[in-house]
Design an enzyme around this catalytic site. Structure first.
Site, PDB file in Angstrom:
ATOM      1  N   TRP A 102      -6.403   5.904 104.012  1.00 22.61           N
ATOM      2  CA  TRP A 102      -5.743   5.504 104.922  1.00 22.61           C
ATOM      3  C   TRP A 102      -5.148   5.886 105.941  1.00 22.61           C
ATOM      4  O   TRP A 102      -5.750   6.364 106.732  1.00 22.61           O
ATOM      5  CB  TRP A 102      -3.935   5.877 103.951  1.00 22.61           C
ATOM      6  CG  TRP A 102      -4.328   5.294 102.299  1.00 22.61           C
ATOM      7  CD1 TRP A 102      -3.885   6.123 101.550  1.00 22.61           C
ATOM      8  CD2 TRP A 102      -3.537   3.979 101.947  1.00 22.61           C
ATOM      9  NE1 TRP A 102      -3.294   5.507 100.510  1.00 22.61           N
ATOM     10  CE2 TRP A 102      -3.039   4.042 101.070  1.00 22.61           C
ATOM     11  CE3 TRP A 102      -3.417   2.850 102.479  1.00 22.61           C
ATOM     12  CZ2 TRP A 102      -3.169   3.382  99.782  1.00 22.61           C
ATOM     13  CZ3 TRP A 102      -3.470   1.331 102.296  1.00 22.61           C
ATOM     14  CH2 TRP A 102      -3.385   1.447 100.934  1.00 22.61           C
TER      15      TRP A 102
ATOM     16  N   GLU B 284      11.847 -11.466  84.453  1.00 25.00           N
ATOM     17  CA  GLU B 284      13.110 -10.131  85.434  1.00 25.00           C
ATOM     18  C   GLU B 284      13.256  -9.046  84.962  1.00 25.00           C
ATOM     19  O   GLU B 284      12.905  -8.563  85.254  1.00 25.00           O
ATOM     20  CB  GLU B 284      13.759 -11.146  86.728  1.00 25.00           C
ATOM     21  CG  GLU B 284      12.984 -11.786  87.548  1.00 25.00           C
ATOM     22  CD  GLU B 284      12.280 -11.443  88.407  1.00 25.00           C
ATOM     23  OE1 GLU B 284      12.099 -10.578  88.803  1.00 25.00           O
ATOM     24  OE2 GLU B 284      11.203 -12.453  88.559  1.00 25.00           O
TER      25      GLU B 284
END
Length: 469
Positions: free
Chosen positions: A298, A267
């Site tokens: 969109w 991470e």
């Protein structure tokens, strides 16, 4: 003759230890002034005068100032436009050498270049140091000498390149001239206190140390197993402290290596990766990393966006996650992926709308990670989720909140719903809904979209773009 002093400009590195710019300035042998600017270019653009991030910074600065005063110095705090305040302060203090840690955001880089040019007019210089990452810019390149755009080979090259020196702490010993006492209050900055104390968020080095000690002692080895379950205390909760630099990335990497905590280390490498992408490909701020995805048409659906923002989509895990964000300014990482996928691929809305909402709400908002995460979910970024893979919000809920514990915390109107229905309460019969006092459409909304139908629309939307490439 007394050596001319140096100036350290604190930004997103609010600690007095293991600090690259501070170490370099002190190593010069000069007495070192320390400063922070509440930058009006940033503050004036905030939509609210009760911003948790401003209060977090303010509380962190109080701790930093106290730590520096114990060492004979202190923090000079200004409120204005940083591009003007730093050169002005350098002139007032007779400083030619200003030190700061490098920022990778395009606007910050433009600001720093302007400050350097202004300092140069009087013979000064801005020294920029690497501090908030382990590797930056072109330090990790492919065999062809290009930046990586896929995480796994980047991670492998990152780990291969890593040496002990790369995560060794910086020593910050030296001379600090006295500083005038006092920081401006929140009110003097034009801001009001927030609910940080009620949320249990402790700013500054003390808050970071408490969280880090707890995580390292009890959870770092179980991080890989626990990190995907929002009802479980499995993550570190250090993201806001990393964002404002109240703890050092080098300390965290050193510990991850010592503890052989590979899932946690990965991470931290992701964090370096996204900083590198932002630095090398600054166009991602406004556009898709994969240019062809800017051609996606969109949906225009303000009501859908509002339902998502308010946690009223009818999908319990999505709604619980959004309500967690609205309540606390934080969201579990697994849920960030779920709600991002839902916005883009169930509601068909532009990822930039979600990115913008997160930027307003997240205490730990960081442009590099936020942009990287949203483009991953929208399949428009580097190393992105493939466009044809679409999270099912019900199966995600069943897998990562199997008992509905997280859902019931943030969607209390579903508290009495049995486990077998908690992930899709609209599947209950009307009589059972009435008996539980949870009538779908009255007490809790029905699904704003049918996931299966939305999935087909998304596949068609993306397929048009892929065919055109």
């Amino acid at each position: 003759m007394e050596t001319a002093p140096a100036l350290v400009w604190f930004r997103r590195d609010l600690r007095d230890h293991d600090h690259a710019a501070l170490a370099a300035a002190l190593a010069s042998g000069r007495p070192v002034h320390c400063a922070f600017v509440f930058d009006r270019d940033i503050l004036d653009a905030l939509p609210s005068r009760t911003d948790r991030r401003v209060e977090f910074i303010h509380g962190s600065l109080l701790q930093l100032d106290a730590a520096l005063r114990q060492r004979g110095g202190g923090l000079i705090v200004r409120h204005g436009h940083a591009g003007e305040e730093i050169p002005r302060l350098a002139g007032e203090l007779g400083v030619a050498e200003v030190y700061a840690n490098r920022d990778y955001e395009p606007a910050a880089q433009a600001r720093d270049a302007a400050v350097d040019r202004q300092l140069a007019t009087t013979g000064g210089r801005l020294h920029l140091l690497k501090d908030q990452v382990i590797f930056e810019c072109d330090e990790v390149l492919s065999g062809a000498g290009r930046p990586y755009t896929v995480f796994t080979p980047y991670k492998n090259a990152w780990r291969k390149r890593l040496s002990t020196a790369d995560h060794a702490p910086f020593t910050t010993q030296g001379r600090f001239p006295p500083a005038p006492a006092g920081l401006p209050t929140l009110a003097e900055l034009g801001f009001a206190p927030t609910d940080l104390p009620e949320l249990g968020i402790v700013p500054g080095m003390a808050g970071a140390r408490r969280l880090w000690d707890e995580f390292r002692a009890g959870r770092i080895h179980r991080y890989g197993t626990l990190r995907d379950f929002p009802a479980v205390k499995g993550v570190s909760y250090l993201s806001v402290h990393l964002r404002f630099g109240t703890i050092s990335i080098r300390e965290l990497v050193s510990a991850a290596l010592a503890e052989q905590a590979d899932a946690w280390l990965n991470e931290l490498i992701w964090r370096d990766f996204y900083f590198m992408i932002l630095d090398r490909f600054p166009q991602v701020v406004d556009r898709a990393f994969k240019p062809e995805y800017d051609a996606i048409r969109w949906a225009d659906w303000p009501e859908g966006l509002a339902a998502w923002q308010q946690g009223r989509t009818g999908y319990p895990l999505v709604d619980a996650a959004m309500r967690q964000l609205n309540h606390s300014g934080w969201m579990h990482n697994r849920l960030r992926m779920v709600v991002a996928s839902f916005l883009c691929k169930d509601l068909g809305l532009d990822w930039r709308l979600g990115e913008r909402y997160f930027a307003e709400r997240l205490n730990d908002f960081d442009l590099a990670a936020n942009n990287g995460g949203w483009q991953w979910a929208a399949s428009s970024g580097c190393d992105a989720q493939p466009w044809f893979r679409i999270f099912n919000p019900v199966t995600q809920s069943e897998k990562f909140d199997p008992d509905g514990k997280f859902i019931r915390r943030y969607v209390p109107e579903l508290a009495r719903v049995p486990d077998k229905y908690i992930h899709a309460p609209w599947t209950m019969g009307r009589l059972e809904q009435e008996a539980l006092g949870v009538v779908i459409g009255r007490d809790y909304p029905g699904p704003i979209v049918d996931h299966a139908a939305a999935r087909e629309k998304t596949l068609a939307r993306y397929a048009v773009v892929k065919k055109a490439v």
